[in-house]
Enzyme design. Structure first.
Site: not given
Lengths: 402, 402
Positions: A220-221, A369
């Site tokens: 899912y990244k 991030r």
């Protein structure tokens, strides 16, 4: 500022991957959180609707064969395989990353055999790997030792059964040396398990080429499979017959519909399956993988490095010196596809950034991030993100120490 | 035949659950395979589309909080809880049934403590439970013994740690005596783990009332969650502090976003979570559970028994005597929501039935399995299924022995 802006136009104009952005649903926010949840590929809603309305709603149970549901875990695995440098037949999709870490670590310990009773785990790992490795150690009678990846070669020994490492550090974006560390693990007679969550889809992994034993990763990244889409497990072909799963569900049986009381494992990657596959999510992922059509991972890597280089330059230009500290290594060989910036007021800064349409994420206690997905992030996004970040921190002034 | 047909009209007219059929997408087939894959609830496609297009596509990462993704496993668990007789806070959704069996059996053995080193498993269990129980036994240093449910009381002893039982036999449709068997397990000082795959949503389970320790079940049969929708785990409230998961993923941590290296389990049912929840499937399931609005499980059970009674009567009327043998118990207290008929040519008969619009399934080597979902199966369906079955077997004549 104008110099960077004119450079942006040149960089975007020369970007060979500029066209893949149209394959996604995006808006006017700068989305730098694809390392947490990839954006929605534009054709996925239609594919999911077909799965729900026609395959489930009309064909119902017939879809297990007629819509290819039953074989989806290995079929989708074969779609992921080229993205991680694996030949077909070695990747199977299903369960969460955590569950696959458990399968892989227990299986690695069993491959290592008698006399090897220590598991090494990346001391900077994403936490779940550490928790699950501890459970695997407890259940297999092993000791668990946390070791910084750089210290792994020195920590390896005759007792080492398995080593669980993150390919890219989820917090800092540091890329670890998979070929060298795998070779060191092998030289010690142990088995290497790699967690590819933050590398697959962003850079070349080369599982086959580097002789990795076992690997896991989420989808899912950078693979854009959707929230909580199923993870995958890689088992190197020549180890598959020795893959002894701690989760021998009926889907991994040689003859699942034989419904026999005794367990006989299937051959191949299928052995890594457990229970009934989660079809909606699995087929959403399958559709999502279409965005890789015609895309080379090498091109993705080249753009990723260009994006993170450019972001670091823009941050240097737009932010007061010393306001943030980059945790991400400068050398390309040590950098994944994200930039982590440390500042005392990171939580507040990220809130303000998101409010101004630049989405990254905050990792406690003090890290901003930013993930760069080359398939849909461009250089104009990067410049804007750094510029808005500059505005936010300038307006906030010097942070109070956290 | 005309007598049964007029009775059908009366039964359907008097059916208090006749109205719930409209909540599903159905066609002119008679769907008696809801014990394998429940039919599509009519409003689920719209709900899934919202999850994909808006929650994922537009809100993206914000949906973890704004769309309630993060808390979905326990929220959906609380929606299932009343259907299995559980007060809130004891059911969590995620992973497959097989994975939940693993968690439950290992946790039960750990609760039992030192000196108890034997696991009993239902000898007629759906195979995956047996395979996974064997793995749990191996990893916890226990012996595993397969015992017919009726023999469990006699097999219990001072060494018994845990007993894993199916509430309804997947093959025959036999309903086991959950209250009495649970009491026997407790009297021996052991822990009872029940697999509710073939009972939840079809009949009252009464987990709290009967003091069941741990239970698991799937959601794609009588709960209509969709193909491979996530399973659930029940941990009785007073045992939750002692639930020591073999799969301590980061989602079960007391502070998951603290990202600490040490594992501290969360309190409550959340402790049964593992990795990132599979949101598409989980929210499709959540929407599917809306069909239970205003429905009492007692009414479902009453209709289920009326349907299976009527089916057995129709089979008796329409089929040549002795052509099939019912494996399903006649007493209501021993019957789930399915009828299993044995005949030597079951595979061929089921193919012919499906070709004529009556969908059940075949379980090797010789079983015709028909599941009755009271929310969408009516008495006219039952009569038609038996009538078509009668036509098929009459045309086929006497089968050759298998």
């Amino acid at each position: 500022m104008s110099e960077l802006l004119s450079e942006v136009r040149e960089l975007d104009a020369a970007d060979p991957l500029a066209g893949t952005r149209e394959r996604f649903v995006l808006d006017d926010t700068v989305y730098l959180d694809g390392n947490s949840l990839g954006a929605l590929p534009a054709h996925v809603p239609g594919a999911v609707e077909d799965v729900v309305r026609r395959q489930w709603g009309e064909l119902r149970i017939r879809s297990w064969t007629e819509s290819g549901w039953w074989t989806a875990p290995e079929r989708v695995g074969d779609r992921i395989a080229p993205l991680v440098g694996a030949a077909p037949g070695q990747v199977v999709v299903g369960d969460s990353t955590s569950v696959n870490v458990f399968k892989a670590v227990v299986a690695a310990v069993r491959m290592a055999g008698e006399g090897r009773d220590e598991i090494l785990v990346d001391a900077s790992t994403f936490p779940t790997d550490g928790y699950v490795a501890e459970s695997a150690a407890r259940l297999t009678g092993c000791a668990l030792r946390a070791v910084a990846p750089a210290e792994v070669p020195a920590a390896l020994g005759a007792r080492t059964a398995a080593v669980l490492l993150n390919h890219v550090d989820y917090r800092t974006g540091r890329l670890h040396d998979l070929p060298a560390l795998t070779a060191a693990v092998h030289a010690a007679g142990a088995y290497a398990v790699w967690d590819l969550c933050h590398s697959a889809g962003a850079l070349p992994v080369g599982l086959d080429r580097h002789g990795v034993d076992l690997a896991v990763g989420c989808t899912y990244k950078y693979l854009n499979g959707g929230p909580g889409s199923p993870a995958y497990l890689y088992v190197r072909r020549d180890l598959q017959d020795r893959f002894d799963s701690p989760l021998p569900g009926w889907n991994s049986h040689a003859e699942p519909f034989g419904m026999t009381a005794g367990y006989t494992p299937a051959a191949g990657a299928v052995r890594g399956r457990v229970g009934t596959p989660d079809i909606l999510s699995l087929l959403a992922l399958e559709a999502a993988l279409d965005v890789w059509e015609g895309v080379e991972v090498a091109a993705v890597r080249a753009k990723s490095l260009a994006l993170t280089d450019f972001f670091l330059r823009c941050v240097g230009e737009y932010l007061p010196a010393g306001r943030v500290e980059s945790l991400t290594p400068v050398p390309h060989a040590e950098r994944g596809s994200q930039v982590a910036l440390r500042c005392a007021d990171a939580g507040e800064v990220m809130k303000a950034l998101i409010g101004r349409g630049v989405v990254g994420d905050f990792r406690a206690p003090d890290v901003l991030r930013f993930g760069f997905t080359p398939l849909y992030v461009g250089f104009a996004d990067v410049e804007r993100a750094a510029r808005v970040l500059g505005e936010v921190v300038t307006e906030r002034g010097c942070p109070h120490p956290a």
